[in-house]
Design a protein around this motif. Structure first.
Motif, PDB file in Angstrom:
ATOM      1  N   LYS A  40     -13.826  38.420  72.227  1.00  0.00           N
ATOM      2  CA  LYS A  40     -15.097  38.097  71.589  1.00  0.00           C
ATOM      3  C   LYS A  40     -15.211  36.593  71.380  1.00  0.00           C
ATOM      4  N   SER A  41     -16.315  36.021  71.866  1.00  0.00           N
ATOM      5  CA  SER A  41     -16.598  34.599  71.648  1.00  0.00           C
ATOM      6  C   SER A  41     -17.926  34.465  70.927  1.00  0.00           C
ATOM      7  N   TYR A  42     -18.089  33.375  70.224  1.00  0.00           N
ATOM      8  CA  TYR A  42     -19.374  33.038  69.636  1.00  0.00           C
ATOM      9  C   TYR A  42     -19.929  31.810  70.336  1.00  0.00           C
ATOM     10  N   ALA A  43     -21.239  31.789  70.515  1.00  0.00           N
ATOM     11  CA  ALA A  43     -21.894  30.583  71.031  1.00  0.00           C
ATOM     12  C   ALA A  43     -22.039  29.606  69.876  1.00  0.00           C
ATOM     13  N   THR A  44     -21.572  28.396  70.072  1.00  0.00           N
ATOM     14  CA  THR A  44     -21.755  27.358  69.040  1.00  0.00           C
ATOM     15  C   THR A  44     -22.347  26.127  69.724  1.00  0.00           C
ATOM     16  N   PRO A  45     -22.882  25.193  68.937  1.00  0.00           N
ATOM     17  CA  PRO A  45     -23.449  23.974  69.536  1.00  0.00           C
ATOM     18  C   PRO A  45     -22.417  23.218  70.383  1.00  0.00           C
ATOM     19  N   GLN A  46     -21.150  23.385  70.068  1.00  0.00           N
ATOM     20  CA  GLN A  46     -20.089  22.709  70.836  1.00  0.00           C
ATOM     21  C   GLN A  46     -19.641  23.532  72.043  1.00  0.00           C
ATOM     22  N   GLY A  47     -20.324  24.653  72.296  1.00  0.00           N
ATOM     23  CA  GLY A  47     -19.910  25.534  73.390  1.00  0.00           C
ATOM     24  C   GLY A  47     -19.282  26.792  72.836  1.00  0.00           C
ATOM     25  N   PRO A  48     -18.849  27.700  73.736  1.00  0.00           N
ATOM     26  CA  PRO A  48     -18.338  28.987  73.258  1.00  0.00           C
ATOM     27  C   PRO A  48     -17.033  28.835  72.464  1.00  0.00           C
ATOM     28  N   LEU A  49     -16.952  29.588  71.375  1.00  0.00           N
ATOM     29  CA  LEU A  49     -15.732  29.613  70.562  1.00  0.00           C
ATOM     30  C   LEU A  49     -15.051  30.960  70.800  1.00  0.00           C
ATOM     31  N   ALA A  50     -13.911  30.927  71.493  1.00  0.00           N
ATOM     32  CA  ALA A  50     -13.190  32.173  71.791  1.00  0.00           C
ATOM     33  C   ALA A  50     -12.398  32.587  70.559  1.00  0.00           C
ATOM     34  N   VAL A  51     -12.807  33.663  69.931  1.00  0.00           N
ATOM     35  CA  VAL A  51     -12.148  34.098  68.686  1.00  0.00           C
ATOM     36  C   VAL A  51     -11.105  35.174  68.987  1.00  0.00           C
ATOM     37  N   LEU A  52     -11.511  36.229  69.663  1.00  0.00           N
ATOM     38  CA  LEU A  52     -10.563  37.294  70.018  1.00  0.00           C
ATOM     39  C   LEU A  52     -10.284  37.204  71.513  1.00  0.00           C
ATOM     40  N   GLN A  53      -9.004  37.207  71.888  1.00  0.00           N
ATOM     41  CA  GLN A  53      -8.635  36.983  73.284  1.00  0.00           C
ATOM     42  C   GLN A  53      -7.621  38.007  73.752  1.00  0.00           C
ATOM     43  N   GLY A  54      -8.037  39.263  73.691  1.00  0.00           N
ATOM     44  CA  GLY A  54      -7.160  40.332  74.161  1.00  0.00           C
ATOM     45  C   GLY A  54      -6.441  41.022  73.020  1.00  0.00           C
ATOM     46  N   VAL A  55      -7.199  41.547  72.087  1.00  0.00           N
ATOM     47  CA  VAL A  55      -6.602  42.239  70.927  1.00  0.00           C
ATOM     48  C   VAL A  55      -6.359  43.705  71.267  1.00  0.00           C
ATOM     49  N   ASP A  56      -5.125  44.143  71.005  1.00  0.00           N
ATOM     50  CA  ASP A  56      -4.763  45.553  71.131  1.00  0.00           C
ATOM     51  C   ASP A  56      -4.243  46.025  69.788  1.00  0.00           C
ATOM     52  N   LEU A  57      -4.725  47.160  69.345  1.00  0.00           N
ATOM     53  CA  LEU A  57      -4.072  47.800  68.194  1.00  0.00           C
ATOM     54  C   LEU A  57      -4.485  49.253  68.132  1.00  0.00           C
ATOM     55  N   HIS A  58      -3.704  50.040  67.420  1.00  0.00           N
ATOM     56  CA  HIS A  58      -4.119  51.425  67.212  1.00  0.00           C
ATOM     57  C   HIS A  58      -3.679  51.904  65.843  1.00  0.00           C
ATOM     58  N   LEU A  59      -4.349  52.942  65.408  1.00  0.00           N
ATOM     59  CA  LEU A  59      -4.097  53.506  64.084  1.00  0.00           C
ATOM     60  C   LEU A  59      -4.154  55.021  64.192  1.00  0.00           C
ATOM     61  N   GLU A  60      -3.102  55.660  63.728  1.00  0.00           N
ATOM     62  CA  GLU A  60      -3.024  57.126  63.771  1.00  0.00           C
ATOM     63  C   GLU A  60      -3.940  57.736  62.715  1.00  0.00           C
ATOM     64  N   HIS A  61      -4.339  58.948  62.973  1.00  0.00           N
ATOM     65  CA  HIS A  61      -5.140  59.691  62.009  1.00  0.00           C
ATOM     66  C   HIS A  61      -4.395  59.797  60.671  1.00  0.00           C
ATOM     67  N   GLY A  62      -5.094  59.481  59.587  1.00  0.00           N
ATOM     68  CA  GLY A  62      -4.515  59.599  58.256  1.00  0.00           C
ATOM     69  C   GLY A  62      -3.583  58.468  57.856  1.00  0.00           C
ATOM     70  N   SER A  63      -3.395  57.493  58.748  1.00  0.00           N
ATOM     71  CA  SER A  63      -2.480  56.399  58.438  1.00  0.00           C
ATOM     72  C   SER A  63      -3.246  55.189  57.897  1.00  0.00           C
ATOM     73  N   SER A  64      -2.510  54.117  57.626  1.00  0.00           N
ATOM     74  CA  SER A  64      -3.149  52.915  57.101  1.00  0.00           C
ATOM     75  C   SER A  64      -2.541  51.672  57.746  1.00  0.00           C
ATOM     76  N   LEU A  65      -3.378  50.675  57.938  1.00  0.00           N
ATOM     77  CA  LEU A  65      -2.974  49.459  58.639  1.00  0.00           C
ATOM     78  C   LEU A  65      -3.531  48.245  57.911  1.00  0.00           C
ATOM     79  N   ALA A  66      -2.647  47.284  57.642  1.00  0.00           N
ATOM     80  CA  ALA A  66      -3.092  46.011  57.072  1.00  0.00           C
ATOM     81  C   ALA A  66      -3.323  45.029  58.214  1.00  0.00           C
TER      82      ALA A  66
END
Ligand code: ADP
Ligand code: MG
Length: 222
Positions: free
Chosen positions: A9-35
């Motif tokens: 995920k990138s945002y368009a900014t006046p200075q050009g695109p800001l790449a914020v997320l660059q290949g995020v992987d995660l998962h969460l099981e049913h009923g579990s919790s993740l910080a």
């Protein structure tokens, strides 16, 4: 319950695109919790917005309870957001013109999932019984956040997404709200993804990941 794969995920900014997320992987099981941790500006809120279907990924997929968010149209997504996920933010975001009882029931009613028995249980467990006829501004921060938790859980969503929900509370109040939240999650079989700055808070959850340089840097089990 939750699968995030190769999300960019990138945002368009006046200075050009800001790449914020660059290949995020995660998962969460049913009923579990993740910080979800990471420095300010690392993209935690961005990721949470994507998981809540409030914004769209540039690339990658997010599936919640087997449904790919990018395959839902706007109407379906809006409906899904009301019924299948709960949201709690750092700012309590209560509706100032509604009394506490109506704030609590508002979203569940919209979703057609108002359950008076569950509502009564939430009120009792969250200790809100004496506050129902007050307006949000007449409550302390901790009390308002308990209302926000109750509102998010009123429709018994499969997944609760929380963005620094205790960030505006003092330590004792934060502990109390977190404990109530964890107890209620267990009883409603709701999974939790919580953004937090606090290692103390993160340690109360089953798993922890850290966002760094646009990716998940470190996965912790306990
Ligand atoms: P965090 O929640 O981890 O503090 P955010 O996801 O809020 O981080 O922000 C990540 C980065 O993206 C920051 O540099 C922020 O300034 C930028 N950002 C967030 N939202 C927008 C937006 N709508 N437009 C442009 N930049 C944004
Ligand atoms: Mg944030």
């Amino acid at each position: 319950m939750l699968q995030v794969q190769g999300v960019f995920k990138s945002y368009a900014t006046p200075q050009g695109p800001l790449a914020v997320l660059q290949g995020v992987d995660l998962h969460l099981e049913h009923g579990s919790s993740l910080a979800l941790m990471g420095e300010s500006g690392s993209g935690k809120s961005t990721l949470l917005h994507l998981m809540a279907g409030l914004d769209q990924v540039d690339r990658g997929t997010i599936s919640i309870a087997g449904q790919r968010l990018d395959q839902m149209n706007e109407a379906r997504l809006a409906n899904w957001r009301r019924t299948d996920i709960g949201l709690v933010f750092q700012q309590f975001n209560l509706i100032s013109s509604l009394k506490i009882d109506d704030n609590l029931a508002f979203q569940a009613r919209l979703a057609g999932r108002f359950d008076p028995l569950w509502q009564a249980q939430l009120i009792e467990r969250l200790g809100l019984g004496d506050l129902l006829k007050r307006y949000p501004e007449q409550l302390s921060g901790g009390q308002q956040q308990r209302v926000a938790v109750g509102r998010a859980l009123a429709s018994k969503p499969g997944l609760l997404l929380a963005d620094e929900p205790t960030g505006n509370l003092d330590e004792a109040t934060s502990d109390e709200v977190l404990q109530l939240l964890l107890d209620l999650l267990r009883d409603s079989a709701t999974s939790l993804l919580m953004v937090t700055h606090s290692t103390r808070v993160a340690e109360r959850l089953a798993h922890k990941v850290v966002l760094q340089n646009g990716r998940v840097a470190d996965a912790g089990e306990r």
